[in-house]
Design a protein around this motif. Structure first.
Motif, mmCIF file in Angstrom:
data_model
loop_
_atom_site.group_PDB
_atom_site.id
_atom_site.type_symbol
_atom_site.label_atom_id
_atom_site.label_comp_id
_atom_site.label_asym_id
_atom_site.label_seq_id
_atom_site.Cartn_x
_atom_site.Cartn_y
_atom_site.Cartn_z
ATOM 1 N N LYS A 48 0.828 -1.219 0.000
ATOM 2 C CA LYS A 48 0.000 0.000 0.000
ATOM 3 C C LYS A 48 0.858 1.263 0.000
ATOM 4 C CE LYS A 48 -2.166 -0.871 3.847
ATOM 5 N NZ LYS A 48 -1.383 -2.081 4.249
ATOM 6 N N LEU A 49 1.806 1.328 0.924
ATOM 7 C CA LEU A 49 2.628 2.529 1.033
ATOM 8 C C LEU A 49 3.533 2.691 -0.185
ATOM 9 C CD1 LEU A 49 3.348 4.957 2.726
ATOM 10 C CD2 LEU A 49 5.042 3.574 3.931
ATOM 11 N N THR A 50 4.035 1.592 -0.704
ATOM 12 C CA THR A 50 4.858 1.643 -1.911
ATOM 13 C C THR A 50 4.084 2.272 -3.063
ATOM 14 O OG1 THR A 50 6.077 -0.332 -1.249
ATOM 15 C CG2 THR A 50 6.133 0.232 -3.575
ATOM 16 N N LEU A 51 2.828 1.852 -3.228
ATOM 17 C CA LEU A 51 2.002 2.390 -4.310
ATOM 18 C C LEU A 51 1.651 3.853 -4.052
ATOM 19 C CD1 LEU A 51 0.983 1.151 -6.924
ATOM 20 C CD2 LEU A 51 -1.205 0.712 -5.803
ATOM 21 N N ALA A 52 1.389 4.199 -2.792
ATOM 22 C CA ALA A 52 1.092 5.590 -2.451
ATOM 23 C C ALA A 52 2.288 6.492 -2.763
ATOM 24 C CB ALA A 52 0.722 5.703 -0.974
ATOM 25 N N ARG A 53 3.489 6.002 -2.488
ATOM 26 C CA ARG A 53 4.703 6.777 -2.779
ATOM 27 C C ARG A 53 4.895 6.950 -4.280
ATOM 28 N NH1 ARG A 53 9.585 3.986 -0.560
ATOM 29 N NH2 ARG A 53 10.642 5.784 -1.451
ATOM 30 N N ALA A 59 5.588 13.715 -1.651
ATOM 31 C CA ALA A 59 4.742 14.091 -0.511
ATOM 32 C C ALA A 59 5.290 13.532 0.798
ATOM 33 C CB ALA A 59 3.319 13.573 -0.735
ATOM 34 N N PRO A 60 5.134 14.284 1.888
ATOM 35 C CA PRO A 60 5.519 13.736 3.199
ATOM 36 C C PRO A 60 4.589 12.587 3.594
ATOM 37 C CG PRO A 60 4.324 15.793 3.476
ATOM 38 C CD PRO A 60 4.549 15.641 1.999
ATOM 39 N N ILE A 61 5.131 11.628 4.323
ATOM 40 C CA ILE A 61 4.350 10.480 4.797
ATOM 41 C C ILE A 61 4.153 10.644 6.293
ATOM 42 C CG2 ILE A 61 4.270 7.977 5.033
ATOM 43 C CD1 ILE A 61 6.214 7.838 2.634
ATOM 44 N N SER A 78 0.881 20.795 -0.114
ATOM 45 C CA SER A 78 -0.101 20.646 -1.195
ATOM 46 C C SER A 78 -0.479 19.188 -1.419
ATOM 47 C CB SER A 78 0.465 21.238 -2.496
ATOM 48 O OG SER A 78 1.687 20.590 -2.844
ATOM 49 N N ASP A 79 0.426 18.266 -1.079
ATOM 50 C CA ASP A 79 0.174 16.830 -1.182
ATOM 51 C C ASP A 79 0.623 16.160 0.108
ATOM 52 O OD1 ASP A 79 -0.606 16.822 -4.018
ATOM 53 O OD2 ASP A 79 1.507 17.274 -4.381
ATOM 54 N N ILE A 80 -0.058 15.088 0.483
ATOM 55 C CA ILE A 80 0.320 14.367 1.691
ATOM 56 C C ILE A 80 -0.118 12.903 1.584
ATOM 57 C CG2 ILE A 80 -1.816 14.976 2.913
ATOM 58 C CD1 ILE A 80 -0.244 14.999 5.500
ATOM 59 N N ILE A 81 0.694 12.021 2.157
ATOM 60 C CA ILE A 81 0.328 10.605 2.279
ATOM 61 C C ILE A 81 0.026 10.327 3.739
ATOM 62 C CG2 ILE A 81 1.131 8.222 2.076
ATOM 63 C CD1 ILE A 81 2.960 9.156 -0.218
ATOM 64 N N GLU A 96 -12.860 17.090 8.213
ATOM 65 C CA GLU A 96 -13.100 18.536 8.172
ATOM 66 C C GLU A 96 -11.845 19.291 7.753
ATOM 67 O OE1 GLU A 96 -14.418 19.311 12.102
ATOM 68 O OE2 GLU A 96 -16.499 18.645 11.742
ATOM 69 N N ALA A 97 -10.677 18.854 8.281
ATOM 70 C CA ALA A 97 -9.419 19.526 7.949
ATOM 71 C C ALA A 97 -9.081 19.361 6.466
ATOM 72 C CB ALA A 97 -8.286 18.970 8.814
ATOM 73 N N ILE A 98 -9.308 18.163 5.935
ATOM 74 C CA ILE A 98 -9.015 17.911 4.519
ATOM 75 C C ILE A 98 -9.971 18.695 3.624
ATOM 76 C CG2 ILE A 98 -9.005 16.138 2.716
ATOM 77 C CD1 ILE A 98 -8.060 14.150 4.859
ATOM 78 N N GLN A 99 -11.248 18.725 4.009
ATOM 79 C CA GLN A 99 -12.235 19.452 3.205
ATOM 80 C C GLN A 99 -11.972 20.952 3.212
ATOM 81 O OE1 GLN A 99 -15.792 18.006 5.132
ATOM 82 N NE2 GLN A 99 -16.174 16.479 3.533
ATOM 83 N N LYS A 100 -11.453 21.451 4.310
ATOM 84 C CA LYS A 100 -11.178 22.882 4.439
ATOM 85 C C LYS A 100 -9.952 23.290 3.630
ATOM 86 C CE LYS A 100 -10.275 26.409 7.971
ATOM 87 N NZ LYS A 100 -10.090 26.651 9.434
ATOM 88 N N SER A 101 -8.982 22.397 3.535
ATOM 89 C CA SER A 101 -7.735 22.718 2.827
ATOM 90 C C SER A 101 -7.836 22.344 1.355
ATOM 91 C CB SER A 101 -6.569 21.953 3.464
ATOM 92 O OG SER A 101 -6.654 20.581 3.115
ATOM 93 N N GLN A 102 -6.811 22.695 0.604
ATOM 94 C CA GLN A 102 -6.708 22.307 -0.802
ATOM 95 C C GLN A 102 -5.692 21.175 -0.974
ATOM 96 O OE1 GLN A 102 -8.690 23.658 -3.231
ATOM 97 N NE2 GLN A 102 -9.670 24.650 -1.470
ATOM 98 N N THR A 103 -5.349 20.533 0.122
ATOM 99 C CA THR A 103 -4.331 19.487 0.102
ATOM 100 C C THR A 103 -4.850 18.214 -0.548
ATOM 101 O OG1 THR A 103 -3.358 20.352 2.137
ATOM 102 C CG2 THR A 103 -2.777 18.102 1.537
ATOM 103 N N ARG A 104 -4.034 17.655 -1.426
ATOM 104 C CA ARG A 104 -4.388 16.373 -2.026
ATOM 105 C C ARG A 104 -3.889 15.256 -1.121
ATOM 106 N NH1 ARG A 104 -2.228 13.329 -7.466
ATOM 107 N NH2 ARG A 104 -3.756 11.647 -7.401
ATOM 108 N N VAL A 105 -4.728 14.228 -0.901
ATOM 109 C CA VAL A 105 -4.414 13.164 0.050
ATOM 110 C C VAL A 105 -4.488 11.802 -0.625
ATOM 111 C CG1 VAL A 105 -5.115 12.018 2.183
ATOM 112 C CG2 VAL A 105 -5.294 14.510 1.991
#
Length: 264
Positions: A48-53, A59-61, A78-81, A96-105
């Motif tokens: 999972k983490l390999t594919l996310a990377r 992006a920081p993990i 701007s991006d985060i794992i 709520e934090a993700i919806q409020k920000s423009q960060t891609r997750v």
């Protein structure tokens, strides 16, 4: 059945030899080009983490258990794992934090939360089956771990697969550990073995009954090895210089280790 060509993805080493991993990799490639949030499901050690990377290589993990650090990262990147989403202390607040920000997750998860809960923030849901359902990936991973072990341990001799039964209890994690140990066991000597035992016992000794408490570390592998080699209680007892009643008693004392041997 035709096996797909093994693909090594940058530095993440995501191998695609099975149909399931090929499909997961195709989805990952699509995700690289779209700015949508995604969650990757699967057991520990399935990749999972390999594919996310691979999807978000820069992006920081952040482990979800480090909640305050996770919230700060969502605000400042701007991006985060998000690794191990199941460990998050407050899913509602995270959403709520993700919806409020423009960060891609892109997150990894084991499946604790329901689809309805995760649909609020994740557009794509990707599942990686366990390695027990991806036999082609197991063979590819063994080859990769053998090459890695040769380099790390400085070995050149071929890897002996005779009697090698892949340990998939923790998927790639247990398989890698098993390959390394298999290589080490092939060249280990008595002094190496005693040093390993000394290191293991040094921090554990301290009770009045320690001699008997740790005797199984010698007796269990001795009986197991004898069972594999001699096949019967009579032959094993003769080789060990024990009478059969003593051997039966030893086997009974260590019944939790499932020592099975024919009576003949």
């Amino acid at each position: 059945m035709e096996v797909a060509e093994i693909t090594v993805v940058d530095a993440t080493n995501f191998l695609t030899a099975s149909a399931a991993s090929v499909e997961a990799f195709k989805t990952a490639n699509l995700l690289k080009g779209f700015g949508v949030n995604a969650v990757i499901f699967g057991e520990r050690g399935t990749g999972k983490l390999t594919l996310a990377r691979y999807i978000l290589p820069h992006a920081p993990i952040i482990d979800a258990s480090r909640f305050d650090e996770l919230l700060d990262a969502i605000e400042s990147h701007s991006d985060i794992i998000i690794h191990r989403l199941d460990n998050v202390a407050n899913l509602k607040r995270l959403i709520e934090a993700i919806q409020k920000s423009q960060t891609r997750v892109v997150a990894t998860a084991g499946g604790r939360y329901s689809q309805d809960q995760l649909d609020e923030i994740f557009t794509i849901r990707l599942a990686l089956p366990p390695l027990s359902e991806r036999s082609e990936d197991v063979s590819a991973l063994i080859d990769a771990f053998v090459k890695e072990a040769r380099h790390t341990l400085g070995k050149s001799e071929p890897f002996d697969l005779n009697g090698f039964n892949p340990d998939l209890s923790e998927n790639a994690i247990s398989l890698r550990r098993q390959v390394y140990l298999h290589y080490l066991f092939d060249s280990i000597n008595e002094n190496d073995l005693m040093e390993i035992m000394e290191h293991y016992l040094e921090e554990k000794l301290g009770n009045n009954n320690d001699y008997r408490a740790f005797l199984h570390l010698y007796e269990v592998p001795l009986i197991r090895a004898g069972i594999k080699r001699f096949k019967s209680q009579l032959q094993l007892a003769e080789r060990l210089g024990l009478n059969r009643n003593t051997l039966r008693k030893k086997i009974s004392e260590h019944s939790e280790y499932q020592l099975e041997i024919k009576e003949s």
